[in-house]
Design an enzyme around this catalytic site. Structure first.
Site: not given
Length: 305
Positions: A47, A120, A164
């Site tokens: 990331e 995300k 993440c």
């Protein structure tokens, strides 16, 4: 698009990052080239690999780092994927429009085309991880019109790309699975508060690994989780910064480790992925068959009253 091969080699890259974007991307390119020289067909980057992890503080000047898609970073990744003939999963701080920014994973196919992107969906807001200040949650998947948890079609198969904080949510992994993902991918930037005691650090790391291996087991899918590594200082000087704990790993559809890195070094992990193995595992561990979809309606509620 031609049929994906039954097997291919995946590489996960764990790297140090620099405040200078060109320096970070040069490191990325060097490691990608090495991964391909060692046989990788799919390379997955961590990331926000082009910069330091800037979310330790809230600073409006950081928005200057954001780029459109397509933009300089995606063009560089595209050229690399095309030259090397690989599928490449990268990460971009995306400027979608004035005031709307995303933490975005991009997937380049072997011809350098943008196969898709994933913005995300789960955005944390914790000490040292002030991501809600910078990132708007994702919505639809590029070029599909589908909801955010939709796999990206590539020449190597359907990639379930998440980012993440998404890795803590079984719902995200399951929705990717139900949409046909053949591999779960979690580019990551996670680490320790350097003042935490060793026991707490060990608990956090174990939780991070365990929850993702659990997604592999529950969905009978391989998982690829590259994480950054090294101590990055707090720009405000208010804390001692974050020690990113590395420990990148690749596991199989029963949660078995196929490759794992340490907590300190720049590393390229390799593993051979057999796309048929998930089918074989599902025949003896038929979790998807036995789901009680008639009894799960309350999952869409915030709280069960």
């Amino acid at each position: 698009m031609k049929q994906a091969p039954d097997t291919f080699q995946v590489a996960a890259i764990q790297q140090h990052c620099s405040a200078d974007k060109d320096t970070s991307l040069a490191t990325t390119e060097r490691l990608v080239r090495q991964a391909v020289a060692d046989g990788a067909n799919l390379v997955v980057l961590q990331e926000l690999h082009a910069t330091l992890y800037f979310c330790q503080t809230e600073d409006t000047s950081v928005f200057e780092l954001a780029e459109p898609i397509p933009g300089p970073t995606t063009e560089r990744l595209s050229a690399l994927a095309r030259e090397l003939g690989i599928v490449l999963v990268g990460s971009v701080f995306e400027r979608r429009m004035n005031g709307v920014y995303h933490n975005t994973a991009v997937v380049m196919d072997t011809d350098g085309s943008l196969a898709g992107l994933y913005r995300k969906m789960h955005i944390p807001d914790d000490p040292g991880f002030y991501e809600k200040f910078y990132f708007t949650p994702g919505d639809a998947v590029f070029n599909t019109g589908e909801n955010g948890f939709t796999p990206i079609n590539t020449s190597l198969g359907k990639l379930g790309v998440l980012v993440c904080w998404d890795q803590w949510y079984p719902e995200a992994a399951r929705l990717m699975t139900l949409a046909g993902a053949e591999l779960l991918i979690y580019p990551t930037a996670i680490g320790w508060d350097v003042t935490d005691d060793p026991q707490e650090q060990a608990r956090q790391l174990d939780a991070w690994i365990t929850v993702q291996r659990g997604h592999a087991v529950a969905n009978n899918l391989p998982v690829v989780a590259p994480n950054r590594v090294g101590v990055e200082p707090d720009p405000s000087g208010q804390t001692d910064g974050i020690r990113f704990w590395g420990n990148s790993f690749i596991c199989g559809p029963q949660g078995e480790f196929l490759a794992r890195a340490d907590d300190a070094g720049e590393t390229i992990l390799h593993a051979r992925i057999d796309r048929q193995r998930s089918e074989s595992v599902r025949r003896i561990w038929p979790y998807l068959r036995d789901r009680r979809i008639d009894a799960y309606q309350d999952l869409v509620k915030r709280v069960r009253d």
